[in-house]
Design an enzyme around this catalytic site. Structure first.
Site, PDB file in Angstrom:
ATOM      1  N   ASN A   1      10.091  -6.190   0.500  1.00  0.00           N
ATOM      2  CA  ASN A   1      11.331  -5.733  -0.135  1.00  0.00           C
ATOM      3  C   ASN A   1      11.717  -4.399   0.501  1.00  0.00           C
ATOM      4  O   ASN A   1      11.115  -3.372   0.198  1.00  0.00           O
ATOM      5  CB  ASN A   1      11.088  -5.571  -1.647  1.00  0.00           C
ATOM      6  CG  ASN A   1      12.285  -4.974  -2.362  1.00  0.00           C
ATOM      7  OD1 ASN A   1      13.382  -4.886  -1.810  1.00  0.00           O
ATOM      8  ND2 ASN A   1      12.075  -4.563  -3.608  1.00  0.00           N
ATOM      9  N   TRP A   2      12.705  -4.450   1.390  1.00  0.00           N
ATOM     10  CA  TRP A   2      13.086  -3.227   2.113  1.00  0.00           C
ATOM     11  C   TRP A   2      13.862  -2.245   1.230  1.00  0.00           C
ATOM     12  O   TRP A   2      14.052  -1.100   1.609  1.00  0.00           O
ATOM     13  CB  TRP A   2      13.955  -3.577   3.324  1.00  0.00           C
ATOM     14  CG  TRP A   2      13.267  -4.354   4.393  1.00  0.00           C
ATOM     15  CD1 TRP A   2      12.014  -4.907   4.364  1.00  0.00           C
ATOM     16  CD2 TRP A   2      13.813  -4.680   5.687  1.00  0.00           C
ATOM     17  NE1 TRP A   2      11.752  -5.552   5.539  1.00  0.00           N
ATOM     18  CE2 TRP A   2      12.832  -5.432   6.375  1.00  0.00           C
ATOM     19  CE3 TRP A   2      15.026  -4.421   6.324  1.00  0.00           C
ATOM     20  CZ2 TRP A   2      13.027  -5.918   7.663  1.00  0.00           C
ATOM     21  CZ3 TRP A   2      15.225  -4.901   7.604  1.00  0.00           C
ATOM     22  CH2 TRP A   2      14.236  -5.643   8.270  1.00  0.00           C
ATOM     23  N   LYS A   3      14.355  -2.714   0.113  1.00  0.00           N
ATOM     24  CA  LYS A   3      15.202  -1.884  -0.772  1.00  0.00           C
ATOM     25  C   LYS A   3      16.375  -1.327   0.037  1.00  0.00           C
ATOM     26  O   LYS A   3      16.848  -1.980   0.965  1.00  0.00           O
ATOM     27  CB  LYS A   3      14.379  -0.786  -1.437  1.00  0.00           C
ATOM     28  CG  LYS A   3      13.114  -1.334  -2.089  1.00  0.00           C
ATOM     29  CD  LYS A   3      12.434  -0.366  -2.997  1.00  0.00           C
ATOM     30  CE  LYS A   3      11.110  -0.962  -3.453  1.00  0.00           C
ATOM     31  NZ  LYS A   3      10.475  -0.191  -4.502  1.00  0.00           N
TER      32      LYS A   3
ATOM     33  N   HIS B   1      14.062  -7.239 -10.277  1.00  0.00           N
ATOM     34  CA  HIS B   1      13.192  -6.124  -9.886  1.00  0.00           C
ATOM     35  C   HIS B   1      13.337  -5.010 -10.926  1.00  0.00           C
ATOM     36  O   HIS B   1      14.431  -4.797 -11.468  1.00  0.00           O
ATOM     37  CB  HIS B   1      13.592  -5.625  -8.489  1.00  0.00           C
ATOM     38  CG  HIS B   1      12.598  -4.675  -7.920  1.00  0.00           C
ATOM     39  ND1 HIS B   1      12.538  -3.355  -8.303  1.00  0.00           N
ATOM     40  CD2 HIS B   1      11.596  -4.851  -7.023  1.00  0.00           C
ATOM     41  CE1 HIS B   1      11.548  -2.764  -7.658  1.00  0.00           C
ATOM     42  NE2 HIS B   1      10.959  -3.647  -6.881  1.00  0.00           N
TER      43      HIS B   1
ATOM     44  N   GLU C   1      13.642  -1.954 -10.660  1.00  0.00           N
ATOM     45  CA  GLU C   1      14.695  -0.966 -10.356  1.00  0.00           C
ATOM     46  C   GLU C   1      16.059  -1.479 -10.810  1.00  0.00           C
ATOM     47  O   GLU C   1      16.906  -0.708 -11.261  1.00  0.00           O
ATOM     48  CB  GLU C   1      14.680  -0.651  -8.847  1.00  0.00           C
ATOM     49  CG  GLU C   1      13.450   0.188  -8.493  1.00  0.00           C
ATOM     50  CD  GLU C   1      12.966   0.043  -7.064  1.00  0.00           C
ATOM     51  OE1 GLU C   1      13.701  -0.475  -6.209  1.00  0.00           O
ATOM     52  OE2 GLU C   1      11.810   0.457  -6.800  1.00  0.00           O
TER      53      GLU C   1
ATOM     54  N   GLU D   1       4.770  -6.997 -11.287  1.00  0.00           N
ATOM     55  CA  GLU D   1       4.831  -5.651 -10.715  1.00  0.00           C
ATOM     56  C   GLU D   1       4.767  -4.609 -11.839  1.00  0.00           C
ATOM     57  O   GLU D   1       5.799  -4.299 -12.465  1.00  0.00           O
ATOM     58  CB  GLU D   1       6.148  -5.461  -9.959  1.00  0.00           C
ATOM     59  CG  GLU D   1       6.364  -6.436  -8.836  1.00  0.00           C
ATOM     60  CD  GLU D   1       7.288  -5.853  -7.780  1.00  0.00           C
ATOM     61  OE1 GLU D   1       6.827  -5.661  -6.651  1.00  0.00           O
ATOM     62  OE2 GLU D   1       8.457  -5.569  -8.092  1.00  0.00           O
TER      63      GLU D   1
ATOM     64  N   GLY E   1       5.745   2.175  -5.945  1.00  0.00           N
ATOM     65  CA  GLY E   1       6.125   3.363  -5.183  1.00  0.00           C
ATOM     66  C   GLY E   1       5.370   4.617  -5.591  1.00  0.00           C
ATOM     67  O   GLY E   1       5.745   5.723  -5.200  1.00  0.00           O
TER      68      GLY E   1
ATOM     69  N   SER F   1       2.428  -0.663  -4.878  1.00  0.00           N
ATOM     70  CA  SER F   1       1.585   0.136  -3.977  1.00  0.00           C
ATOM     71  C   SER F   1       0.520  -0.707  -3.275  1.00  0.00           C
ATOM     72  O   SER F   1      -0.603  -0.245  -3.064  1.00  0.00           O
ATOM     73  CB  SER F   1       0.957   1.318  -4.720  1.00  0.00           C
ATOM     74  OG  SER F   1       1.978   2.168  -5.205  1.00  0.00           O
TER      75      SER F   1
ATOM     76  N   GLY G   1       6.763  -3.207  -1.137  1.00  0.00           N
ATOM     77  CA  GLY G   1       7.885  -2.291  -0.943  1.00  0.00           C
ATOM     78  C   GLY G   1       7.641  -1.398   0.258  1.00  0.00           C
ATOM     79  O   GLY G   1       7.871  -1.775   1.408  1.00  0.00           O
ATOM     80  N   GLY G   2       7.133  -0.199   0.006  1.00  0.00           N
ATOM     81  CA  GLY G   2       6.964   0.816   1.052  1.00  0.00           C
ATOM     82  C   GLY G   2       6.286   0.303   2.314  1.00  0.00           C
ATOM     83  O   GLY G   2       6.748   0.560   3.436  1.00  0.00           O
TER      84      GLY G   2
HETATM   85  C1  PEP Z   1       8.404  -3.082  -5.017  1.00  0.00           C
HETATM   86  O1  PEP Z   1       9.310  -2.278  -5.152  1.00  0.00           O
HETATM   87  O2  PEP Z   1       8.599  -4.294  -5.222  1.00  0.00           O
HETATM   88  C2  PEP Z   1       7.109  -2.559  -4.623  1.00  0.00           C
HETATM   89  C3  PEP Z   1       6.057  -3.292  -4.834  1.00  0.00           C
HETATM   90  O3  PEP Z   1       7.097  -1.317  -4.049  1.00  0.00           O
HETATM   91  P1  PEP Z   1       5.813  -0.524  -3.450  1.00  0.00           P
HETATM   92  O4  PEP Z   1       5.029  -1.528  -2.665  1.00  0.00           O
HETATM   93  O5  PEP Z   1       6.402   0.537  -2.609  1.00  0.00           O
HETATM   94  O6  PEP Z   1       5.062  -0.019  -4.623  1.00  0.00           O
END
Ligand code: PEP
Length: 253
Positions: free
Chosen positions: A9-11, A98, A100, A170, A176, A216, A237-238
């Site tokens: 997920n590049w956001k 998600h 967010e 999640e 994050g 994470s 994500g990251g």
């Molecule tokens: C996400 O936003 O779906 C996610 C898992 O982010 P991160 O891996 O950065 O925690």
């Protein structure tokens, strides 16, 4: 056998050239390194779908996904993107709900049902996100909270529809933050989710649904998390913004 999936997920990250470079690197590594049996999904921002999709063409293991879609089919909804549009760009998956989007855009369980309907009726696999905030985890009611999210948004779907949905657990406190759930915490919740699905749809269906962990997830913790019996991959994500890290996570099964 249910699918093993790693989705990035590049956001709201990457300008066009950066996204193309990231995709090309991932494509080369996936071709050159042993990652067979894992479905890999890239979810770039909408405006990069076509460019990223072109780079993924011809690599069987790699799929394109959106990060969101509208709850409406089409019409006067300025700024929205329909599930049909995503499909027309070659997307096969779409992230729905998600945390967010739930938090910043006030997306409700009911709205997420409508988005899921749009995704399914346009041939997309929803990657349906659920997960609890820190205070709910600390109060010990996290299982009930996540089960309620799933019941409210998904339990109106038929068995055939449910089988097309991927669930992503999640925990919001792990997204994050660098603070990942332990592999045991992930397994406990994934098993609870699968049990909950089995209660409504039966064991056979529940065992066909891929449940991804997100929060994470990094190359150094993915192996342990993915080794758990009810963890079928990750929503990343990251670490999905670094080709080496992302592909190392794909190789963690
Ligand atoms: C996400 O936003 O779906 C996610 C898992 O982010 P991160 O891996 O950065 O925690």
């Amino acid at each position: 056998m249910r699918k093993k999936i790693v989705a990035g997920n590049w956001k709201m990250n990457c300008l066009l050239e950066e996204g193309q470079k990231l995709t090309s690197e991932i494509v080369h590594m996936i071709k050159d390194e042993p990652t067979a049996g894992v479905t890999v999904v890239l979810n770039p921002p909408y405006v990069h779908l076509q460019a990223v999709g072109r780079l993924l063409a011809g690599v069987d293991q790699l799929f394109l996904g959106g990060q969101n879609c509208s709850d409406k089919a089409s019409g006067a909804y300025t700024g929205e993107i329909s599930a049909a549009m995503l499909a027309s760009f070659g997307a096969s998956y779409v992230i729905i709900g998600h945390s967010e989007r739930r938090e910043y855009f006030k997306e409700t369980n009911e709205l997420l049902t409508e988005k899921t309907k749009q995704a399914l009726s346009n041939g997309l696999h929803p990657i349906f996100c659920c997960g609890e905030p820190l205070e709910i985890r600390e109060s010990g009611s996290h299982e009930a909270y996540v089960k309620d999210q799933l019941t409210a948004s998904l339990f109106g779907f038929t068995e055939e529809e449910l089988k097309k949905i991927v669930i992503a657990y999640e925990p919001i406190w792990a997204i994050g933050t660098g603070k990942t759930a332990s592999a045991d915490q992930a397994q406990e919740m994934h098993a609870a989710i699968r049990n909950h699905l089995a209660g409504k749809y039966g064991e056979t269906v529940a065992h066909e649904i891929s449940i991804l962990y997100g929060g994470s997830c990094k190359p150094d913790n993915a192996k342990e998390i993915f080794s758990k019996p009810d963890v079928d991959g990750g929503l990343i994500g990251g670490a999905s913004l670094k080709s080496r890290d992302f592909v190392d996570i794909v190789k963690s099964f």
